[in-house]
Design an enzyme around this catalytic site. Structure first.
Site, short mmCIF file in Angstrom:
data_model
loop_
_atom_site.label_atom_id
_atom_site.label_comp_id
_atom_site.label_asym_id
_atom_site.label_seq_id
_atom_site.Cartn_x
_atom_site.Cartn_y
_atom_site.Cartn_z
N GLY A 75 18.60 -1.36 -54.29
CA GLY A 75 18.58 -2.48 -53.34
C GLY A 75 17.78 -3.65 -53.86
O GLY A 75 18.20 -4.81 -53.74
N CYS A 76 16.62 -3.36 -54.45
CA CYS A 76 15.78 -4.42 -55.04
C CYS A 76 16.54 -5.13 -56.15
O CYS A 76 16.52 -6.37 -56.25
CB CYS A 76 14.50 -3.83 -55.62
SG CYS A 76 13.52 -2.85 -54.49
N THR A 108 18.99 6.48 -58.60
CA THR A 108 19.32 5.21 -57.94
C THR A 108 18.09 4.50 -57.37
O THR A 108 18.22 3.62 -56.53
CB THR A 108 20.32 5.47 -56.80
OG1 THR A 108 19.74 6.42 -55.88
CG2 THR A 108 21.64 6.01 -57.33
#
Length: 268
Positions: free
Chosen positions: A208-209, A204
């Site tokens: 977020g990016c 993962t």
């Protein structure tokens, strides 16, 4: 063609930061530009060292970008010190930038604080108030809302507090052992859940990016906030579902899962 700008740190392993942002914007049909706030020596197992851009060099990058190919949306990721935050905030205000998505990278998944207190203050006072959307994770939202987030109701309350405090939309991401794949948006006095299916993939790195860059790309293309988030979550889910498995730690996703087979083929 619409244009997206990412202002963030470079990830030498290619899974997060500038590299993830450029891949995401490109695969979402947007021309990607970048201003680099820091170089990192890292891979899937961790970060070895970081070399920050000077404030003068960061300003030069932004000036050259805005003077030539003006971006339709901007994603801001890791900005590690107060001086760089001020350069970005001043530039975006001066240039009347629009569709600003800030992923407030303040706390690592491990819980370690990534920003010094003075940088957090500059982030709160200068950068977050000019954003159109913030995308904090739960530890970051706890800092911004000044409350503990232990339940679903806490998520809703914190998102509202952050949105009202900084006068922008706030997408509070699930995860961190709470509400794993469901995110909550609070915008203009209203809240909405974006449901997600938990994907059993340990790789993962850069999620977020990728999410914030995909949202920025969709805003650049003219979609409203809700549709931009919905489409971005779908893109992220499919990148995870591709089950790319590289590296010895938490590996990257396959941002190019949808690329045509013709361009994927290996040589004989």
């Amino acid at each position: 063609m619409r244009v997206g700008l990412t202002i963030a740190g470079s990830d030498s392993s290619g899974g997060a930061g500038i590299q993830a942002d450029i891949k995401t914007m490109t695969l979402n049909g947007v021309y990607a530009e970048s201003a680099i706030t820091a170089l990192t020596a890292q891979n899937t197992t961790g970060v070895l060292s970081v070399m920050e851009s000077s404030k003068e060099f960061l300003k030069d990058q932004l000036d050259m970008i805005f003077d030539d190919i003006y971006p339709d949306a901007i994603k801001i990721g890791m900005v590690s010190n107060s001086d760089l935050i001020l350069v970005i905030a001043n530039e975006l205000k001066e240039r009347k930038a629009k569709n600003i998505v800030v992923d407030p990278v303040m706390v690592a998944t491990s819980g370690a604080k990534l920003l010094k207190d003075d940088a957090i203050d500059s982030l709160k006072n200068e950068l977050l108030p000019i954003a159109d959307l913030l995308t904090p994770n739960i530890p970051e939202a706890e800092i911004l809302s000044e409350m503990k987030i232990k339940t679903i109701d806490d998520m809703k309350k914190a998102a509202e507090i952050i949105s009202n405090k900084f006068k922008c939309a706030t997408l509070l991401k699930g995860g961190h052992a709470l509400n794993d794949a469901n995110d909550y948006l609070f915008e203009n006095g209203k809240g909405i859940w974006f449901k997600g299916k938990r994907i059993d993939n340990p790789n993962t790195h850069g999620t977020g990016c990728t999410l914030s860059s995909a949202i920025a790309a969709n805003l650049a293309k003219g979609y409203d906030m809700e549709n931009s988030i919905k489409m971005a979550k779908d893109f992220l889910s499919k990148a995870l579902l591709d089950m790319l498995d590289l590296g010895n730690g938490s590996g990257p996703m396959n941002h190019a899962f949808d690329i045509k087979e013709k361009y994927k083929k290996l040589g004989d």
